[in-house]
Design a protein around this motif. Structure first.
Motif, PDB file in Angstrom:
ATOM      1  N   VAL A 254       0.741  -1.363   0.002  1.00 17.63           N
ATOM      2  CA  VAL A 254       0.028  -0.096  -0.004  1.00 17.63           C
ATOM      3  C   VAL A 254       0.941   1.371  -0.116  1.00 17.63           C
ATOM      4  CG1 VAL A 254      -1.583   1.284   1.458  1.00 17.63           C
ATOM      5  CG2 VAL A 254      -1.971  -1.113   0.951  1.00 17.63           C
ATOM      6  N   ALA A 255       1.996   1.327   0.716  1.00 14.07           N
ATOM      7  CA  ALA A 255       2.779   2.303   0.831  1.00 14.07           C
ATOM      8  C   ALA A 255       3.537   2.541  -0.419  1.00 14.07           C
ATOM      9  CB  ALA A 255       3.733   2.236   1.995  1.00 14.07           C
ATOM     10  N   GLU A 256       4.048   1.546  -0.903  1.00 12.33           N
ATOM     11  CA  GLU A 256       4.688   1.723  -2.321  1.00 12.33           C
ATOM     12  C   GLU A 256       3.998   2.062  -3.538  1.00 12.33           C
ATOM     13  OE1 GLU A 256       6.526  -2.141  -2.770  1.00 12.33           O
ATOM     14  OE2 GLU A 256       8.026  -2.057  -1.055  1.00 12.33           O
ATOM     15  N   LEU A 257       2.865   1.608  -3.499  1.00 12.54           N
ATOM     16  CA  LEU A 257       2.020   1.708  -4.793  1.00 12.54           C
ATOM     17  C   LEU A 257       0.738   3.026  -4.444  1.00 12.54           C
ATOM     18  CD1 LEU A 257       1.345  -1.989  -5.515  1.00 12.54           C
ATOM     19  CD2 LEU A 257       3.155  -0.436  -6.749  1.00 12.54           C
ATOM     20  N   SER A 258       0.734   3.541  -3.443  1.00 13.88           N
ATOM     21  CA  SER A 258      -0.397   4.735  -3.406  1.00 13.88           C
ATOM     22  C   SER A 258       0.039   5.672  -4.322  1.00 13.88           C
ATOM     23  CB  SER A 258      -0.158   5.006  -1.747  1.00 13.88           C
ATOM     24  OG  SER A 258       1.079   5.662  -1.487  1.00 13.88           O
ATOM     25  N   GLU A 259       1.250   6.121  -4.527  1.00 17.76           N
ATOM     26  CA  GLU A 259       1.378   7.319  -5.519  1.00 17.76           C
ATOM     27  C   GLU A 259       1.391   6.814  -6.634  1.00 17.76           C
ATOM     28  OE1 GLU A 259       5.327   8.767  -4.896  1.00 17.76           O
ATOM     29  OE2 GLU A 259       5.153   9.344  -2.654  1.00 17.76           O
TER      30      GLU A 259
END
Length: 352
Positions: A254-259
């Protein structure tokens, strides 16, 4: 070591021998085995772990004229297994001879009496015949994650990844000792016990652990994120693949792909616009707010798309842009650019 093996009709018809406990122990990790008969003739057998049998014994059965319920002694001598068919007389105790009596003919009328005979179940006739083990229920989830079952137990799963592959050897808790997994670990495979979350405390220390619940959670994650066998490999390196480990992976994704996700939503907004249309930054920001995007995402997006390698937008004035290429076409061009660059990098590395 010597073992006694009783042949079944299936063995005779297919030229196979079931992988009994003694055979499994001796043939662990092997795909081929040599058999030597009483005359010194050698037979090469194929170990089919998936089917749970050794193939290639049809010539020996035919040579000795063996039949169902006859027995063979297996002498384990190093890498070879010596075969010795037991005499037929040794399979059953001798019956006392009965005095011969002259048969009597008895007429009971014109009709013959018919007797219905119910056959015994196979388990009663052959109580020592090994039963084939069913693969774990987790096999289906592992298949969805890119692994295929090769055989077992231990149950070996492989995920081919080009030049390399991820290999996983599993034993259900109570299906065998940890020593059965060590040969696979020596060959570079990941080894673990498969058990529900409620029983993970019973898994021996120093041995990998994987739960069916964790696999099911990974399969559900695959619907949202690009989960690959490499993600499961990363978890296996940690030793324990349980719900806690999968939840930690989900947080990282989630942190890696949110952007990237926010940028994807912005691209979807642009895809609704016509080629050659003039776009105002203020209008784009207002539309983005309705989709839950902050204005900063829009400003960063238009700046990125107006530069190489995208060149989707052309700046006309401050806060004003021309859509010079449709989003779908731009993504196709970007894909071709990335593939060409990747091929160039491969050639450069190959010549280094």
């Amino acid at each position: 070591m010597t073992a006694r093996y009783v042949l079944t009709s299936t063995c005779i018809h297919t030229g196979t021998m079931a992988l009994t406990a003694s055979l499994r122990q001796r043939l662990l990790g092997k795909e081929r085995v040599l058999f030597v008969d009483e005359d010194g003739e050698v037979y090469e057998g194929e170990v089919d772990w998936k089917a749970g049998v050794v193939r290639g014994l049809a010539p020996y059965y035919a040579k000795r004229r063996l039949a169902a319920n006859e027995a063979i002694l297996l002498h384990f001598r190093g890498e070879e297994i010596e075969l010795k068919a037991l005499p037929r007389a040794s399979l059953r105790a001798p019956q006392p001879e009965k005095p011969q009596e002259k048969p009597k003919e008895e007429v009971r009328g014109p009709e013959k009496k018919r007797v219905r005979v119910t056959p015994y179940p196979k388990e009663v006739l052959f109580p020592h015949e090994p039963k084939a083990l069913e693969p774990p229920g987790a096999t289906e989830d592992l298949g969805r994650l890119g692994f295929f079952l090769e055989g077992g137990p231990p149950w070996v799963y492989k995920a081919p990844l080009g030049r390399r592959q991820v290999v996983l050897a599993l034993l259900r808790l109570g299906e065998g000792e940890a020593a059965l997994l060590r040969p696979y670990q020596k060959e570079g495979a990941y080894a673990a016990f498969l058990a529900p979350e409620s029983e993970k405390g019973a898994v021996p220390h120093g041995v990998g652990y994987l739960s069916p619940e964790a696999l099911s959670r990974l399969v559900r994650l695959k619907a949202r994120f690009p989960i690959t066998p490499l993600d499961l490999e990363d978890l296996l390196k940690g030793g324990r693949v349980d719900l806690e480990a999968v939840e930690a992976l989900e947080d990282r994704l989630v942190a890696e792909l949110s952007e990237r996700g926010a940028f994807a939503v912005f691209l979807l907004l642009l895809s609704k616009r016509r080629l050659g249309e003039v776009l105002l930054l203020s209008d784009l920001e207002a539309e983005a707010l309705e989709e839950g995007l902050v204005p900063e995402v829009v400003r960063q997006g238009v700046e990125l798309l107006s530069k190489p390698p995208f060149l989707v937008l052309k700046r006309l004035a401050p806060g004003e842009f021309l859509l010079r290429q449709e989003v779908e076409e731009a993504l196709s061009d970007l894909q071709a650019f990335a593939e060409g660059l990747k091929a160039r990098l491969s050639r450069v590395r190959g010549s280094a």
